[in-house]
Design a protein around this motif. Structure first.
Motif, PDB file in Angstrom:
ATOM      1  N   GLU A  93     144.191  36.197  65.329  1.00 24.58           N
ATOM      2  CA  GLU A  93     143.301  35.065  65.043  1.00 24.58           C
ATOM      3  C   GLU A  93     142.405  34.739  66.237  1.00 24.58           C
ATOM      4  O   GLU A  93     141.236  34.374  66.068  1.00 24.58           O
ATOM      5  CB  GLU A  93     144.134  33.835  64.648  1.00 24.58           C
ATOM      6  CG  GLU A  93     144.714  33.947  63.242  1.00 24.58           C
ATOM      7  CD  GLU A  93     145.806  32.925  62.960  1.00 24.58           C
ATOM      8  OE1 GLU A  93     146.239  32.861  61.804  1.00 24.58           O
ATOM      9  OE2 GLU A  93     146.239  32.212  63.899  1.00 24.58           O
ATOM     10  N   ARG A 102     131.320  36.539  60.047  1.00 22.08           N
ATOM     11  CA  ARG A 102     132.025  37.651  59.402  1.00 22.08           C
ATOM     12  C   ARG A 102     133.020  37.138  58.359  1.00 22.08           C
ATOM     13  O   ARG A 102     133.625  36.083  58.531  1.00 22.08           O
ATOM     14  CB  ARG A 102     132.845  38.434  60.440  1.00 22.08           C
ATOM     15  CG  ARG A 102     132.020  39.276  61.362  1.00 22.08           C
ATOM     16  CD  ARG A 102     131.789  40.672  60.801  1.00 22.08           C
ATOM     17  NE  ARG A 102     131.421  41.566  61.891  1.00 22.08           N
ATOM     18  CZ  ARG A 102     130.206  41.605  62.435  1.00 22.08           C
ATOM     19  NH1 ARG A 102     129.252  40.814  61.991  1.00 22.08           N
ATOM     20  NH2 ARG A 102     129.956  42.417  63.428  1.00 22.08           N
ATOM     21  N   SER A 103     133.229  37.926  57.330  1.00 18.52           N
ATOM     22  CA  SER A 103     134.255  37.581  56.339  1.00 18.52           C
ATOM     23  C   SER A 103     135.618  37.726  56.990  1.00 18.52           C
ATOM     24  O   SER A 103     135.780  38.439  57.988  1.00 18.52           O
ATOM     25  CB  SER A 103     134.174  38.508  55.133  1.00 18.52           C
ATOM     26  OG  SER A 103     134.652  39.802  55.492  1.00 18.52           O
ATOM     27  N   ARG A 104     136.605  37.024  56.412  1.00 18.58           N
ATOM     28  CA  ARG A 104     137.943  37.073  56.967  1.00 18.58           C
ATOM     29  C   ARG A 104     138.484  38.506  56.995  1.00 18.58           C
ATOM     30  O   ARG A 104     139.056  38.950  57.987  1.00 18.58           O
ATOM     31  CB  ARG A 104     138.863  36.174  56.127  1.00 18.58           C
ATOM     32  CG  ARG A 104     140.158  35.926  56.801  1.00 18.58           C
ATOM     33  CD  ARG A 104     141.007  34.852  56.159  1.00 18.58           C
ATOM     34  NE  ARG A 104     142.309  34.939  56.803  1.00 18.58           N
ATOM     35  CZ  ARG A 104     142.585  34.391  57.970  1.00 18.58           C
ATOM     36  NH1 ARG A 104     141.680  33.658  58.597  1.00 18.58           N
ATOM     37  NH2 ARG A 104     143.763  34.555  58.527  1.00 18.58           N
ATOM     38  N   ALA A 112     136.624  40.619  59.690  1.00 12.18           N
ATOM     39  CA  ALA A 112     137.032  40.210  61.036  1.00 12.18           C
ATOM     40  C   ALA A 112     138.446  40.693  61.334  1.00 12.18           C
ATOM     41  O   ALA A 112     138.759  41.123  62.447  1.00 12.18           O
ATOM     42  CB  ALA A 112     136.938  38.690  61.169  1.00 12.18           C
ATOM     43  N   ARG A 113     139.283  40.633  60.325  1.00 11.86           N
ATOM     44  CA  ARG A 113     140.678  41.058  60.471  1.00 11.86           C
ATOM     45  C   ARG A 113     140.755  42.553  60.799  1.00 11.86           C
ATOM     46  O   ARG A 113     141.490  42.986  61.675  1.00 11.86           O
ATOM     47  CB  ARG A 113     141.404  40.775  59.151  1.00 11.86           C
ATOM     48  CG  ARG A 113     142.851  41.059  59.178  1.00 11.86           C
ATOM     49  CD  ARG A 113     143.610  39.804  58.775  1.00 11.86           C
ATOM     50  NE  ARG A 113     144.837  39.743  59.512  1.00 11.86           N
ATOM     51  CZ  ARG A 113     145.557  38.636  59.698  1.00 11.86           C
ATOM     52  NH1 ARG A 113     145.124  37.487  59.241  1.00 11.86           N
ATOM     53  NH2 ARG A 113     146.670  38.673  60.367  1.00 11.86           N
ATOM     54  N   ARG A 154     134.161  35.259  63.264  1.00 12.65           N
ATOM     55  CA  ARG A 154     134.172  34.411  62.065  1.00 12.65           C
ATOM     56  C   ARG A 154     133.181  33.256  62.212  1.00 12.65           C
ATOM     57  O   ARG A 154     132.339  33.035  61.358  1.00 12.65           O
ATOM     58  CB  ARG A 154     135.578  33.825  61.840  1.00 12.65           C
ATOM     59  CG  ARG A 154     136.616  34.844  61.469  1.00 12.65           C
ATOM     60  CD  ARG A 154     136.674  35.127  59.978  1.00 12.65           C
ATOM     61  NE  ARG A 154     137.254  34.031  59.219  1.00 12.65           N
ATOM     62  CZ  ARG A 154     136.743  33.558  58.082  1.00 12.65           C
ATOM     63  NH1 ARG A 154     135.630  34.056  57.608  1.00 12.65           N
ATOM     64  NH2 ARG A 154     137.343  32.574  57.443  1.00 12.65           N
ATOM     65  N   THR A 155     133.302  32.507  63.334  1.00  8.65           N
ATOM     66  CA  THR A 155     132.533  31.267  63.447  1.00  8.65           C
ATOM     67  C   THR A 155     131.110  31.503  63.930  1.00  8.65           C
ATOM     68  O   THR A 155     130.202  30.794  63.522  1.00  8.65           O
ATOM     69  CB  THR A 155     133.229  30.271  64.396  1.00  8.65           C
ATOM     70  OG1 THR A 155     133.359  30.888  65.676  1.00  8.65           O
ATOM     71  CG2 THR A 155     134.609  29.879  63.887  1.00  8.65           C
ATOM     72  N   MET A 200     139.650  37.193  66.081  1.00  3.28           N
ATOM     73  CA  MET A 200     138.780  37.001  64.917  1.00  3.28           C
ATOM     74  C   MET A 200     137.888  35.766  65.026  1.00  3.28           C
ATOM     75  O   MET A 200     136.886  35.652  64.313  1.00  3.28           O
ATOM     76  CB  MET A 200     139.647  36.811  63.652  1.00  3.28           C
ATOM     77  CG  MET A 200     140.396  38.045  63.216  1.00  3.28           C
ATOM     78  SD  MET A 200     141.729  37.616  62.061  1.00  3.28           S
ATOM     79  CE  MET A 200     140.794  36.965  60.674  1.00  3.28           C
ATOM     80  N   GLU A 201     138.263  34.832  65.895  1.00  2.74           N
ATOM     81  CA  GLU A 201     137.639  33.510  65.887  1.00  2.74           C
ATOM     82  C   GLU A 201     136.110  33.546  66.064  1.00  2.74           C
ATOM     83  O   GLU A 201     135.374  32.996  65.229  1.00  2.74           O
ATOM     84  CB  GLU A 201     138.290  32.637  66.981  1.00  2.74           C
ATOM     85  CG  GLU A 201     137.727  31.239  67.105  1.00  2.74           C
ATOM     86  CD  GLU A 201     137.934  30.371  65.867  1.00  2.74           C
ATOM     87  OE1 GLU A 201     138.721  30.775  64.973  1.00  2.74           O
ATOM     88  OE2 GLU A 201     137.304  29.301  65.790  1.00  2.74           O
TER      89      GLU A 201
END
Ligand code: ADP
Ligand code: MG
Length: 253
Positions: A109, A121-123, A126-127, A116-117, A112-113
């Motif tokens: 996470e 990016r889509s979850r 990003a994952r 994402r923000t 990914m932060e």
């Protein structure tokens, strides 16, 4: 070729203390430039000037050809808006002595932060990217661990993965191993060595002379706000030209 970093005549004072007194530095794309020097010589301030975390008093800082923090028109500099500076900073990854991970987020996470923000990016995308980056820093198996469950070396490797998630053109490292127990230093240096081998442009403030010698393309010795000397690491380390460099090296080697 446009230099990745081109600092010209950089001056920076805090109150009456002049911390940077005319720094000229060029780092080419793909180059690993290591900066050494005594505590208080201005190394961190110089790094912070590269991404405009500090506002320079004089000189020009360019990254990949663009002025950092300013726009030039009619020979005058106009400071950019914070949103424009933020846009520039996306391309510059920074890793500090302290890892500064979000403690309530897992390793994955944390990585990914920003995608994402900031990049939207889509979850799932990003994952996927985070998994690949954690794999690159040797932490695929710890993706769901929280920072408090990781060693300092592992946390620093997550911090590197997090910086890489923004696909920076340049990575700044400020004593990335100084806060680590000695047995954890190697794993972080190995990740940095891998990055260098992959062609990342890196500006690294470090006390790890072995790393500087083996991985660095150039070595800069700073003292009291100036670059005293610079060159091929092996030359600077084995045959320093200045007394101040000799004296510093005799204390750390
Ligand atoms: P180094 O990283 O080489 O140890 P720094 O760039 O952190 O050196 O600091 C250089 C000098 O600038 C030190 O004397 C430090 O106390 C001073 N300095 C750094 N940041 C600030 C600040 N925000 N305000 C006032 N003085 C500062
Ligand atoms: Mg420092």
């Amino acid at each position: 070729m446009t230099p990745m970093v081109e600092a010209t005549g950089i001056h920076k004072s805090f109150g009456r203390t002049e911390v940077l007194r005319g720094i000229d530095l060029v780092v080419e794309p793909g180059e690993v430039c290591c900066i050494i020097g005594p505590s208080g010589s201005g190394k961190s301030t110089l790094l912070r000037c590269v991404n405009h975390l500090e506002r320079i008093d004089a000189g020009r800082m360019r990254v990949d050809g663009s002025l950092v923090g300013y726009r030039e028109s009619g020979g005058k500099l106009h400071e950019l808006r914070e949103s424009e500076v933020a846009r520039q900073r996306r391309d510059i990854g920074m890793v500090f002595q302290r890892f500064n991970l979000f403690p309530h987020m897992t390793a994955a996470e944390n990585v990914m932060e920003a995608p994402r923000t900031v990049l939207g990016r889509s979850r799932s995308a990003a994952r996927k990217e985070a998994d690949a980056l954690l794999d690159r820093v040797g932490l695929a198996a710890r993706r769901d661990a929280y920072p408090g469950q990781l060693s300092g070396g592992q946390q620093q490797r997550v911090a590197i993965a997090r910086a890489l998630a923004m696909q920076p053109r340049l990575m700044l490292f400020d004593e990335p191993t100084s806060a680590l127990d000695p047995e954890l230093v190697g794993e972080v240096l190995d990740v940095m060595r891998g990055l260098a081998a992959d062609g990342m442009t890196m500006l690294v403030v470090t006390h790890e002379m072995g790393f500087a010698r083996e991985v660095g393309d150039s070595l800069v010795f700073m003292d009291e706000g100036v670059i005293v000397e610079s060159g091929v690491p092996r030359d600077v380390l084995s045959a320093p030209r200045h007394e101040r460099t000799r004296s510093f090296l005799s204390k750390v080697l």
